[in-house]
Design a protein around this motif. Structure first.
Motif, PDB file in Angstrom:
ATOM      1  N   ILE A  44      -8.814 -28.263 -12.907  1.00 11.07           N
ATOM      2  CA  ILE A  44      -9.554 -27.651 -14.010  1.00 11.07           C
ATOM      3  C   ILE A  44     -10.827 -27.030 -13.452  1.00 11.07           C
ATOM      4  CG2 ILE A  44     -10.644 -28.015 -16.247  1.00 11.07           C
ATOM      5  CD1 ILE A  44      -7.625 -28.478 -16.230  1.00 11.07           C
ATOM      6  N   VAL A  45     -11.010 -25.757 -13.698  1.00  8.98           N
ATOM      7  CA  VAL A  45     -12.154 -25.030 -13.151  1.00  8.98           C
ATOM      8  C   VAL A  45     -12.953 -24.424 -14.292  1.00  8.98           C
ATOM      9  CG1 VAL A  45     -12.873 -23.109 -11.680  1.00  8.98           C
ATOM     10  CG2 VAL A  45     -10.885 -24.498 -11.044  1.00  8.98           C
ATOM     11  N   ASP A  46     -14.260 -24.609 -14.248  1.00  5.48           N
ATOM     12  CA  ASP A  46     -15.140 -23.954 -15.212  1.00  5.48           C
ATOM     13  C   ASP A  46     -15.236 -22.484 -14.829  1.00  5.48           C
ATOM     14  OD1 ASP A  46     -17.158 -22.991 -16.830  1.00  5.48           O
ATOM     15  OD2 ASP A  46     -18.455 -24.739 -16.581  1.00  5.48           O
ATOM     16  N   ALA A  47     -14.796 -21.608 -15.697  1.00  4.34           N
ATOM     17  CA  ALA A  47     -14.754 -20.179 -15.388  1.00  4.34           C
ATOM     18  C   ALA A  47     -16.133 -19.607 -15.079  1.00  4.34           C
ATOM     19  CB  ALA A  47     -14.113 -19.412 -16.544  1.00  4.34           C
ATOM     20  N   LYS A  48     -17.190 -20.255 -15.560  1.00  3.37           N
ATOM     21  CA  LYS A  48     -18.539 -19.766 -15.271  1.00  3.37           C
ATOM     22  C   LYS A  48     -18.863 -19.858 -13.781  1.00  3.37           C
ATOM     23  CE  LYS A  48     -20.411 -21.160 -19.789  1.00  3.37           C
ATOM     24  NZ  LYS A  48     -19.206 -21.917 -20.241  1.00  3.37           N
ATOM     25  N   ASP A  49     -18.109 -20.679 -13.042  1.00  2.00           N
ATOM     26  CA  ASP A  49     -18.356 -20.843 -11.613  1.00  2.00           C
ATOM     27  C   ASP A  49     -17.622 -19.808 -10.767  1.00  2.00           C
ATOM     28  OD1 ASP A  49     -19.878 -23.102 -12.215  1.00  2.00           O
ATOM     29  OD2 ASP A  49     -18.149 -24.451 -12.056  1.00  2.00           O
ATOM     30  N   LEU A  50     -16.944 -18.865 -11.402  1.00  2.00           N
ATOM     31  CA  LEU A  50     -16.102 -17.921 -10.668  1.00  2.00           C
ATOM     32  C   LEU A  50     -16.775 -16.595 -10.341  1.00  2.00           C
ATOM     33  CD1 LEU A  50     -12.695 -18.373 -12.558  1.00  2.00           C
ATOM     34  CD2 LEU A  50     -13.433 -19.458 -10.434  1.00  2.00           C
ATOM     35  N   LEU A  51     -18.066 -16.476 -10.609  1.00  2.00           N
ATOM     36  CA  LEU A  51     -18.746 -15.193 -10.393  1.00  2.00           C
ATOM     37  C   LEU A  51     -18.564 -14.696  -8.969  1.00  2.00           C
ATOM     38  CD1 LEU A  51     -20.586 -12.908 -11.347  1.00  2.00           C
ATOM     39  CD2 LEU A  51     -22.552 -14.328 -10.707  1.00  2.00           C
ATOM     40  N   GLU A  52     -18.788 -15.559  -7.985  1.00  2.00           N
ATOM     41  CA  GLU A  52     -18.692 -15.142  -6.592  1.00  2.00           C
ATOM     42  C   GLU A  52     -17.284 -14.697  -6.247  1.00  2.00           C
ATOM     43  OE1 GLU A  52     -20.332 -14.247  -2.931  1.00  2.00           O
ATOM     44  OE2 GLU A  52     -21.346 -14.929  -4.759  1.00  2.00           O
ATOM     45  N   ILE A  53     -16.285 -15.423  -6.746  1.00  2.00           N
ATOM     46  CA  ILE A  53     -14.889 -15.075  -6.469  1.00  2.00           C
ATOM     47  C   ILE A  53     -14.511 -13.754  -7.118  1.00  2.00           C
ATOM     48  CG2 ILE A  53     -12.489 -15.780  -6.863  1.00  2.00           C
ATOM     49  CD1 ILE A  53     -13.405 -18.662  -6.658  1.00  2.00           C
ATOM     50  N   VAL A  54     -14.939 -13.579  -8.379  1.00  2.00           N
ATOM     51  CA  VAL A  54     -14.577 -12.374  -9.128  1.00  2.00           C
ATOM     52  C   VAL A  54     -15.233 -11.126  -8.549  1.00  2.00           C
ATOM     53  CG1 VAL A  54     -14.791 -11.238 -11.373  1.00  2.00           C
ATOM     54  CG2 VAL A  54     -14.079 -13.621 -11.248  1.00  2.00           C
ATOM     55  N   THR A  55     -16.472 -11.265  -8.083  1.00  2.00           N
ATOM     56  CA  THR A  55     -17.231 -10.096  -7.627  1.00  2.00           C
ATOM     57  C   THR A  55     -17.071  -9.802  -6.145  1.00  2.00           C
ATOM     58  OG1 THR A  55     -19.198 -11.495  -7.316  1.00  2.00           O
ATOM     59  CG2 THR A  55     -18.964 -10.359  -9.439  1.00  2.00           C
ATOM     60  N   THR A  56     -16.365 -10.672  -5.408  1.00  2.00           N
ATOM     61  CA  THR A  56     -16.130 -10.413  -3.990  1.00  2.00           C
ATOM     62  C   THR A  56     -14.965  -9.442  -3.841  1.00  2.00           C
ATOM     63  OG1 THR A  56     -16.922 -12.613  -3.361  1.00  2.00           O
ATOM     64  CG2 THR A  56     -15.550 -11.432  -1.764  1.00  2.00           C
ATOM     65  N   PRO A  57     -15.201  -8.261  -3.257  1.00  2.00           N
ATOM     66  CA  PRO A  57     -14.119  -7.274  -3.135  1.00  2.00           C
ATOM     67  C   PRO A  57     -12.973  -7.819  -2.294  1.00  2.00           C
ATOM     68  CG  PRO A  57     -16.264  -6.295  -2.635  1.00  2.00           C
ATOM     69  CD  PRO A  57     -16.467  -7.781  -2.682  1.00  2.00           C
ATOM     70  N   SER A  58     -11.764  -7.496  -2.695  1.00  2.00           N
ATOM     71  CA  SER A  58     -10.588  -7.886  -1.921  1.00  2.00           C
ATOM     72  C   SER A  58      -9.671  -6.682  -1.829  1.00  2.00           C
ATOM     73  CB  SER A  58      -9.853  -9.057  -2.579  1.00  2.00           C
ATOM     74  OG  SER A  58      -9.434  -8.713  -3.879  1.00  2.00           O
ATOM     75  N   PRO A  59      -9.039  -6.479  -0.662  1.00  2.00           N
ATOM     76  CA  PRO A  59      -8.142  -5.321  -0.515  1.00  2.00           C
ATOM     77  C   PRO A  59      -6.928  -5.479  -1.413  1.00  2.00           C
ATOM     78  CG  PRO A  59      -7.902  -6.835   1.339  1.00  2.00           C
ATOM     79  CD  PRO A  59      -9.065  -7.330   0.531  1.00  2.00           C
ATOM     80  N   PRO A  60      -6.333  -4.358  -1.843  1.00  2.00           N
ATOM     81  CA  PRO A  60      -5.138  -4.445  -2.697  1.00  2.00           C
ATOM     82  C   PRO A  60      -3.991  -5.142  -1.985  1.00  2.00           C
ATOM     83  CG  PRO A  60      -5.479  -2.202  -1.915  1.00  2.00           C
ATOM     84  CD  PRO A  60      -6.704  -2.967  -1.561  1.00  2.00           C
ATOM     85  N   SER A  61      -4.000  -5.128  -0.639  1.00  2.00           N
ATOM     86  CA  SER A  61      -2.969  -5.827   0.121  1.00  2.00           C
ATOM     87  C   SER A  61      -3.501  -6.112   1.514  1.00  2.00           C
ATOM     88  CB  SER A  61      -1.687  -4.982   0.204  1.00  2.00           C
ATOM     89  OG  SER A  61      -1.905  -3.832   1.010  1.00  2.00           O
ATOM     90  N   ASP A  62      -2.801  -6.997   2.211  1.00  2.00           N
ATOM     91  CA  ASP A  62      -3.173  -7.318   3.586  1.00  2.00           C
ATOM     92  C   ASP A  62      -2.341  -6.527   4.590  1.00  2.00           C
ATOM     93  OD1 ASP A  62      -5.164  -9.613   3.230  1.00  2.00           O
ATOM     94  OD2 ASP A  62      -3.501 -10.288   1.998  1.00  2.00           O
ATOM     95  N   HIS A  63      -1.155  -6.085   4.183  1.00  2.00           N
ATOM     96  CA  HIS A  63      -0.310  -5.235   5.020  1.00  2.00           C
ATOM     97  C   HIS A  63       0.513  -4.322   4.129  1.00  2.00           C
ATOM     98  CE1 HIS A  63      -1.074  -7.145   8.901  1.00  2.00           C
ATOM     99  NE2 HIS A  63      -0.922  -8.327   8.320  1.00  2.00           N
ATOM    100  N   ASP A  64       0.884  -3.169   4.665  1.00  2.00           N
ATOM    101  CA  ASP A  64       1.800  -2.275   3.960  1.00  2.00           C
ATOM    102  C   ASP A  64       3.234  -2.623   4.332  1.00  2.00           C
ATOM    103  OD1 ASP A  64      -0.340  -0.975   2.884  1.00  2.00           O
ATOM    104  OD2 ASP A  64      -0.233   0.766   4.227  1.00  2.00           O
ATOM    105  N   TYR A  65       4.152  -2.351   3.411  1.00  2.00           N
ATOM    106  CA  TYR A  65       5.569  -2.461   3.724  1.00  2.00           C
ATOM    107  C   TYR A  65       5.980  -1.288   4.606  1.00  2.00           C
ATOM    108  CZ  TYR A  65       6.608  -6.274   0.492  1.00  2.00           C
ATOM    109  OH  TYR A  65       6.675  -7.501  -0.120  1.00  2.00           O
ATOM    110  N   PRO A  66       6.993  -1.463   5.457  1.00  2.00           N
ATOM    111  CA  PRO A  66       7.440  -0.359   6.313  1.00  2.00           C
ATOM    112  C   PRO A  66       8.248   0.700   5.565  1.00  2.00           C
ATOM    113  CG  PRO A  66       8.787  -2.315   6.715  1.00  2.00           C
ATOM    114  CD  PRO A  66       7.691  -2.730   5.779  1.00  2.00           C
TER     115      PRO A  66
END
Length: 482
Positions: free
Chosen positions: A197-219
């Motif tokens: 169980i996670v308090d959603a108010k604690d997710l600011l750092e996770i939500v606002t940290t940019p993440s790439p749409p993927s880690d690798h492309d398919y061939p």
């Protein structure tokens, strides 16, 4: 009736800073070199005692199952009382009372390891309180015991606090720091939140940290367009009929990742490591090294260009398909060898060593694999077979694949992030090498349907992507003819 009798009398415990008045209230009596902590039942009768000798030997007399000190706080009405403090030891309970009298405070009887059972045995009595503060020892046993005890109490009313500079309340009071004890009971504690169980108010750092749409492309561009790439922490199921090319498809994706420098684990449970290695080398160099005879010189040259430069780990189970053994090796690949992408080919043989209902075994296995992916953060490609279709056209004749045709239970479809199906008519002559790649499930974007068509060249062990024919869309009037 209890045959436990009072022995000795209340006395000041100087080294602990416990007064005679507090010892009398809680019924801790000194009898020569022996100290007894008396326990009462819910009716206010003495039923047992914990005995401590000078040599710190402990034993129990009578029955010790209730909470130490609870006779002082008998509930006379059904109205809830504001707060209860529960400590790990009898001395701690008296130390809390000394630090601030009039607090309702009790102790569990048999240490942190039995805290959960003690709470369960006295649940109804504890439930009268609107707030319960668990004030256990600041060590591993105390922390684990507090969590286990909190897990059986009503959500929302349990708080846990630990001292930073002392092991427990008794040690703090003995050091003259009653304020530290008061702080834990009043405000230096945190509400217990069950695992998961996670308090959603604690997710600011996770939500606002940019993440790439993927880690690798398919061939394959069509598959890349549909699935938007390969992501760590996701499980992708690959399915098709027998002999359609699931293993060749996996080897193509694996070699593409290896050539990019990715760390890959490959568990091909139906073939030897020699066959797996030759298959991956064939895909990489564009030559059928696994077919026919090749000189050692040529194979060495190709090996040096491929496997010698890859971060690749294979699984050698010596014919063992024990699921626990394989789960353990995958986890080792991920945690010990820092492997980021794992291919498991295939699911059915992983279950072959298990006894029992196949559907239930699939549920258990998929749940464990899903948990492993989440825990380690790897990307996993899992090969799964299809059950035989009742349609006129079989999967080996190019029959269309649906999620409902996945072998066994629905757990494969439910617990996978993506499902990729391969469709090919093995008996269609000139078109027997054409494979339709269909996305059956796509948790990331929801886009499904035909992704691309692949033409497999056996001489080069390569898939050549061709333009796919889109599924018929009755709402698209531009495709209609008069």
């Amino acid at each position: 009736m209890s045959n436990v009798e009072f022995k000795g009398s209340a006395a000041r415990l100087a080294s602990r800073k416990i007064s005679e008045k507090t010892a009398e209230l809680f019924k801790t009596y000194k009898d020569g070199q022996v100290l007894r902590h008396y326990y009462y039942d819910l009716d206010g009768k003495v039923v047992g005692a914990k005995v401590r000798t000078k040599g710190k030997d402990f034993r129990c007399e009578g029955e010790v199952k209730t909470l130490y000190g609870m006779q002082n706080f008998r509930h006379k009405t059904t109205k809830h009382t504001k707060k209860l403090v529960i400590t790990e030891g009898e001395m701690d309970a008296m130390s809390v009372w000394e630090s601030q009298p009039k607090w309702d405070v009790v102790s569990i009887p048999n240490g942190a390891s039995c805290a959960k059972k003690a709470i369960q045995n006295n649940y109804e009595w504890i439930a009268y309180y609107d707030k319960v503060v668990l004030f256990f020892d600041n060590d591993e046993a105390g922390r684990n015991g507090a969590k286990e005890a909190a897990s059986v109490l009503p959500p929302g009313k349990v708080f846990i606090g630990f001292l930073d500079d002392y092991k427990d309340a008794s040690e703090a009071l003995a050091a003259g720091d009653a304020e530290a004890v008061r702080a834990i009971c009043n405000y230096e504690h945190q509400q217990y939140t069950p695992d998961g169980i996670v308090d959603a108010k604690d997710l600011l750092e996770i939500v606002t940290t940019p993440s790439p749409p993927s880690d690798h492309d398919y061939p394959f561009q069509g598959l890349q367009t549909k699935l938007h790439g390969i992501r760590y922490g996701e499980l992708t199921a690959i399915t098709a009929g027998s002999g359609i090319g699931k293993s060749s498809f996996c080897r193509t994706i694996a070699t593409d990742l290896l050539n990019k420098g990715e760390r890959v684990g490959y568990l091909a449970l139906e073939e030897s490591n020699r066959r797996t290695a030759l298959g991956l080398m064939s895909s990489a160099v564009g030559k059928s090294l696994h077919i026919g005879e090749h000189s050692k010189r040529d194979l060495t040259e190709h090996f040096d260009k491929t496997i010698a430069n890859w971060n690749l780990h294979l699984f050698d189970g010596f014919g063992s398909y024990d699921p626990d053994h394989i789960y353990n090796r995958i986890e080792y690949m991920a945690s010990g060898l820092e492997t980021r992408v794992v291919f498991l080919d295939h699911l059915s043989i992983l279950l072959s060593g298990l006894d029992g209902d196949e559907r239930r075994m699939l549920d258990i296995t998929m749940t464990r694999l899903r948990s492993l992916v989440e825990r380690t953060g790897i990307a996993m490609f899992l090969v799964s077979h299809l059950r035989r279709t009742t349609n006129d056209k079989s999967h080996e004749e190019g029959g269309r694949v649906t999620l409902g045709q996945l072998r066994g239970s629905a757990a494969i479809a439910q617990l996978s992030d993506s499902c990729i199906a391969l469709e090919r008519d093995q008996q269609s002559g000139s078109k027997s090498a054409l494979t339709t790649v269909r996305v059956l499930k796509n948790r990331y974007s929801g886009e499904t349907g035909i992704a691309c068509t692949l033409d497999y060249d056996l001489s080069t062990c390569k898939f050549n992507e061709t333009e796919s024919t889109p599924d018929f869309d009755p709402t698209d009037t531009t495709s209609w003819t008069a």
